[in-house]
Design a protein around this motif. Structure first.
Motif, PDB file in Angstrom:
ATOM      1  N   GLU A 251      -1.705  -0.879  10.471  1.00 32.61           N
ATOM      2  CA  GLU A 251      -2.383  -1.317   9.235  1.00 32.61           C
ATOM      3  C   GLU A 251      -3.672  -2.054   9.579  1.00 32.61           C
ATOM      4  O   GLU A 251      -4.579  -1.474  10.095  1.00 32.61           O
ATOM      5  CB  GLU A 251      -1.431  -2.172   8.378  1.00 32.61           C
TER       6      GLU A 251
ATOM      7  N   GLY B 184       1.041   6.225  16.065  1.00 33.74           N
ATOM      8  CA  GLY B 184       0.280   4.980  15.952  1.00 33.74           C
ATOM      9  C   GLY B 184       0.493   4.194  14.677  1.00 33.74           C
ATOM     10  O   GLY B 184      -0.241   3.245  14.409  1.00 33.74           O
ATOM     11  N   GLY B 185       1.495   4.567  13.899  1.00 33.46           N
ATOM     12  CA  GLY B 185       1.681   3.937  12.588  1.00 33.46           C
ATOM     13  C   GLY B 185       2.105   2.479  12.656  1.00 33.46           C
ATOM     14  O   GLY B 185       2.471   1.960  13.712  1.00 33.46           O
ATOM     15  N   GLY B 186       2.038   1.827  11.498  1.00 38.52           N
ATOM     16  CA  GLY B 186       2.481   0.439  11.374  1.00 38.52           C
ATOM     17  C   GLY B 186       1.422  -0.564  11.796  1.00 38.52           C
ATOM     18  O   GLY B 186       1.626  -1.767  11.697  1.00 38.52           O
TER      19      GLY B 186
ATOM     20  N   PHE C 169       0.820  -1.229   0.000  1.00 39.91           N
ATOM     21  CA  PHE C 169       0.000   0.000   0.000  1.00 39.91           C
ATOM     22  C   PHE C 169       0.845   1.266   0.000  1.00 39.91           C
ATOM     23  O   PHE C 169       0.325   2.369  -0.093  1.00 39.91           O
ATOM     24  CB  PHE C 169      -0.912   0.025   1.242  1.00 39.91           C
TER      25      PHE C 169
ATOM     26  N   LYS D 107      -9.439  10.399  16.234  1.00 40.63           N
ATOM     27  CA  LYS D 107      -8.900  11.460  15.364  1.00 40.63           C
ATOM     28  C   LYS D 107      -9.398  11.299  13.923  1.00 40.63           C
ATOM     29  O   LYS D 107      -9.279  10.213  13.331  1.00 40.63           O
ATOM     30  CB  LYS D 107      -7.362  11.382  15.384  1.00 40.63           C
TER      31      LYS D 107
ATOM     32  N   GLN E 270      -5.104   5.568   0.545  1.00 36.20           N
ATOM     33  CA  GLN E 270      -4.928   6.391  -0.664  1.00 36.20           C
ATOM     34  C   GLN E 270      -4.377   5.480  -1.764  1.00 36.20           C
ATOM     35  O   GLN E 270      -3.414   4.754  -1.536  1.00 36.20           O
ATOM     36  CB  GLN E 270      -3.926   7.532  -0.399  1.00 36.20           C
TER      37      GLN E 270
ATOM     38  N   ILE F 292      -6.817   6.420  15.279  1.00 36.57           N
ATOM     39  CA  ILE F 292      -6.809   7.181  14.024  1.00 36.57           C
ATOM     40  C   ILE F 292      -7.110   6.244  12.852  1.00 36.57           C
ATOM     41  O   ILE F 292      -6.226   5.507  12.389  1.00 36.57           O
ATOM     42  CB  ILE F 292      -5.417   7.828  13.806  1.00 36.57           C
TER      43      ILE F 292
ATOM     44  N   ASN G 192       1.469  10.018   3.046  1.00 33.85           N
ATOM     45  CA  ASN G 192       0.163   9.901   2.401  1.00 33.85           C
ATOM     46  C   ASN G 192       0.069  10.722   1.124  1.00 33.85           C
ATOM     47  O   ASN G 192      -0.633  10.342   0.185  1.00 33.85           O
ATOM     48  CB  ASN G 192      -0.946  10.295   3.387  1.00 33.85           C
TER      49      ASN G 192
ATOM     50  N   ASN H 125      -0.319   6.278  20.250  1.00 31.57           N
ATOM     51  CA  ASN H 125      -1.564   6.273  19.482  1.00 31.57           C
ATOM     52  C   ASN H 125      -1.690   4.955  18.726  1.00 31.57           C
ATOM     53  O   ASN H 125      -0.739   4.160  18.678  1.00 31.57           O
ATOM     54  CB  ASN H 125      -1.566   7.421  18.472  1.00 31.57           C
TER      55      ASN H 125
ATOM     56  N   LYS I 112       7.390  13.203  19.087  1.00 32.02           N
ATOM     57  CA  LYS I 112       6.577  11.983  18.871  1.00 32.02           C
ATOM     58  C   LYS I 112       7.262  11.240  17.742  1.00 32.02           C
ATOM     59  O   LYS I 112       7.301  11.744  16.610  1.00 32.02           O
ATOM     60  CB  LYS I 112       5.152  12.390  18.490  1.00 32.02           C
TER      61      LYS I 112
ATOM     62  N   LEU J  64      -5.405   1.199   8.948  1.00 35.81           N
ATOM     63  CA  LEU J  64      -5.470   1.536   7.523  1.00 35.81           C
ATOM     64  C   LEU J  64      -6.651   0.775   6.917  1.00 35.81           C
ATOM     65  O   LEU J  64      -6.651  -0.462   6.917  1.00 35.81           O
ATOM     66  CB  LEU J  64      -4.155   1.111   6.855  1.00 35.81           C
TER      67      LEU J  64
ATOM     68  N   TYR K 233      -8.227  12.216  10.661  1.00 35.69           N
ATOM     69  CA  TYR K 233      -6.949  12.671  10.100  1.00 35.69           C
ATOM     70  C   TYR K 233      -7.247  13.269   8.725  1.00 35.69           C
ATOM     71  O   TYR K 233      -7.433  12.536   7.751  1.00 35.69           O
ATOM     72  CB  TYR K 233      -6.013  11.479  10.020  1.00 35.69           C
TER      73      TYR K 233
HETATM   74  O1  V47 Z   1       1.437   3.232   9.152  1.00 36.02           O
HETATM   75  C1  V47 Z   1       0.961   4.348   4.196  1.00 36.02           C
HETATM   76  C2  V47 Z   1      -0.148   4.835   6.430  1.00 36.02           C
HETATM   77  C3  V47 Z   1       0.902   5.442   8.291  1.00 36.02           C
HETATM   78  C4  V47 Z   1      -0.709   4.756   2.904  1.00 36.02           C
HETATM   79  O2  V47 Z   1      -0.027   8.813  15.746  1.00 36.02           O
HETATM   80  C5  V47 Z   1      -1.099   5.059   4.195  1.00 36.02           C
HETATM   81  O3  V47 Z   1      -0.943  10.777  15.674  1.00 36.02           O
HETATM   82  C6  V47 Z   1      -3.164   5.711   3.476  1.00 36.02           C
HETATM   83  O4  V47 Z   1       0.886   6.517  11.398  1.00 36.02           O
HETATM   84  N1  V47 Z   1      -2.869   5.390   2.214  1.00 36.02           N
HETATM   85  C7  V47 Z   1       1.840   6.470   8.870  1.00 36.02           C
HETATM   86  N2  V47 Z   1      -2.310   5.538   4.504  1.00 36.02           N
HETATM   87  C8  V47 Z   1       1.056   7.687   9.366  1.00 36.02           C
HETATM   88  C9  V47 Z   1       0.670   7.536  10.807  1.00 36.02           C
HETATM   89  C10 V47 Z   1       0.026   8.645  11.542  1.00 36.02           C
HETATM   90  C11 V47 Z   1      -0.582   9.661  10.847  1.00 36.02           C
HETATM   91  C12 V47 Z   1      -1.164  10.692  11.571  1.00 36.02           C
HETATM   92  C13 V47 Z   1      -1.145  10.741  12.938  1.00 36.02           C
HETATM   93  C14 V47 Z   1      -0.533   9.708  13.621  1.00 36.02           C
HETATM   94  C15 V47 Z   1      -0.495   9.755  15.106  1.00 36.02           C
HETATM   95  C16 V47 Z   1       0.042   8.642  12.930  1.00 36.02           C
HETATM   96  O5  V47 Z   1       0.508   5.900   7.009  1.00 36.02           O
HETATM   97  C17 V47 Z   1       1.411   4.069   8.041  1.00 36.02           C
HETATM   98  C18 V47 Z   1       0.405   3.560   7.050  1.00 36.02           C
HETATM   99  O6  V47 Z   1      -0.656   2.927   7.685  1.00 36.02           O
HETATM  100  N3  V47 Z   1      -0.040   4.783   4.979  1.00 36.02           N
HETATM  101  N4  V47 Z   1       0.566   4.330   2.917  1.00 36.02           N
HETATM  102  C19 V47 Z   1      -1.666   4.917   1.860  1.00 36.02           C
HETATM  103  N5  V47 Z   1      -1.404   4.567   0.588  1.00 36.02           N
END
Ligand code: V47
Length: 354
Positions: A172, A168-170, A66, A282, A247, A242, A314, A207, A133, A211, A284
């Motif tokens: 999915e 909070g990423g990773g 993704f 949230k 995308q 979140i 993103n 967080n 963060k 996804l 986003y």
């Molecule tokens: O883990 C990657 C996502 C995340 C795509 O903690 C995609 O406050 C959509 O974690 N379409 C990173 N999403 C961003 C993230 C985040 C964002 C905002 C706030 C916080 C917070 C954390 O972006 C990745 C993944 O799930 N991502 N590619 C995509 N094509």
């Protein structure tokens, strides 16, 4: 269905099976139920912070289907910032009142553990008041594996070097089968939870993202929420959930159908209902669009992230977020949509009510 609605009205927790059935409800009913919960917790307030996203490298050893952000070492568009470049960004950002830097990188096998860690210390020494963060569970897992360290050792280093909270990423989608298809080889669901639990046990907050809108089905989203709710019962260490709308540009998932606004709003409302122990939900705006994030305030969301300034992960996949939001405009949009804009710090202490 009536008994499920009664349970929500009585503030009783829903099971996984009941959560899956929530998607059968119409949007208006779901919105009303989620809005009641949101107003009980936060009344008319909508939180945001003045933050700056920094994505210091896009070179990645992993190949999540993704992801449009990562560049393999053969990609001509790869980049890795120097610490001086990152410090310059932070210096400029603090002059504009930024109070949080949100630092997330790809899994760069050439950068070195110290490259990842030293930047946090350099930022903290130069700007002790800024909240750092940084490092998703996926990055922590990558660093632990690459440098033969335990998660505890990496977390020790994060704390020593000044990381304040974890994004909070990773996350999915936690369902193992979907996960194997979309991001094989990356941090597993169990490892993601183990890392957040260790972090919470040190007294720090994090967080959690989800996804959605790719190949997963609705029941996978509910499973995702229930797993998070279970850890939150144990640690209380999550601030915010979140839901990230997938995308679809420039990546390898080839999803034809984009989610309808209705399904995005339903998912927002269902997360507010299912995650009864999460303080914040949230919307986003980066992945939902600003307009839908504003509407989401009436569907359970009480937080709109922040001004962000620059976003690369993103926007690489098609989101209209490369250059962030202007503060005054952000405040006006929240106010004009009928909510009270509240600037918060990273741990949700109220700083300014507009
Ligand atoms: O883990 C990657 C996502 C995340 C795509 O903690 C995609 O406050 C959509 O974690 N379409 C990173 N999403 C961003 C993230 C985040 C964002 C905002 C706030 C916080 C917070 C954390 O972006 C990745 C993944 O799930 N991502 N590619 C995509 N094509």
């Amino acid at each position: 269905m009536k008994s499920i609605i009664k349970k929500i009205e009585n503030k009783e927790r829903l099971t996984y099976e009941e959560g899956v059935r929530l998607y059968e409800l119409d949007l208006f009913t779901l919105g009303t139920l989620a809005d009641t919960i949101r107003r009980d917790k936060w009344q008319n307030k909508s939180f945001f912070n003045i933050n700056r996203h920094i994505n210091p490298t896009n070179v990645c050893k992993d190949v999540c289907k993704f992801c449009a952000f990562s560049a393999s070492r053969k990609n001509p568009n790869q980049y890795t910032m120097t610490h001086e470049e990152i410090l310059k960004i932070v210096e400029d950002a603090t002059q504009r009142g930024v109070k949080e830097v949100h630092i997330v990188s790809a899994h760069n096998p050439d950068a070195g553990l110290q490259w990842y860690m030293d930047i946090f210390k350099k930022i903290k020494v130069a700007y002790p008041d800024i909240h750092v963060k940084a490092l998703t569970a996926a990055e922590i897992n990558f660093l632990a594996q690459s440098y033969n360290k335990s998660y505890d050792e990496i977390i020790d280093m994060m704390i020593e070097n000044g990381v304040d909270s974890m994004p909070g990423g990773g996350a999915e989608i936690f369902d193992e089968e979907v996960r194997a298809f979309i991001c094989k080889g990356k941090v597993s669901s169990d490892e993601w939870f183990e890392i957040h639990k260790l972090w919470h046990n040190r007294g720090h907050m994090s967080n959690a993202t989800m996804l959605f809108g790719h190949i997963e089905q609705k029941h996978h989203r509910i499973d995702h929420m229930v797993r998070l709710r279970t850890l939150q019962d144990e640690t209380g260490g999550f601030n915010t959930f979140i839901p990230l709308v997938y995308q679809r540009e420039n990546n390898f998932l080839n999803v034809e159908n984009f989610l309808s606004s209705q399904e995005i709003l339903k998912t927002m409302a269902i997360s507010r209902i299912m995650l009864d122990n999460f303080p914040h939900i949230k919307a986003y705006w980066v992945t939902s669009t600003v307009n839908l994030a504003l509407v989401s305030q009436a569907y359970g969301a009480d937080d709109l992230d922040g001004t962000i300034e620059r976003e690369s992960i993103n926007s690489a996949a098609g989101a209209n977020s490369a250059t962030g939001m202007v503060l005054d405009e952000f405040i006006a949009l929240i106010r004009n949509s009928g909510y009270t804009p509240v600037e918060r710090d990273s741990l949700y202490h109220e700083l300014n009510v507009f």
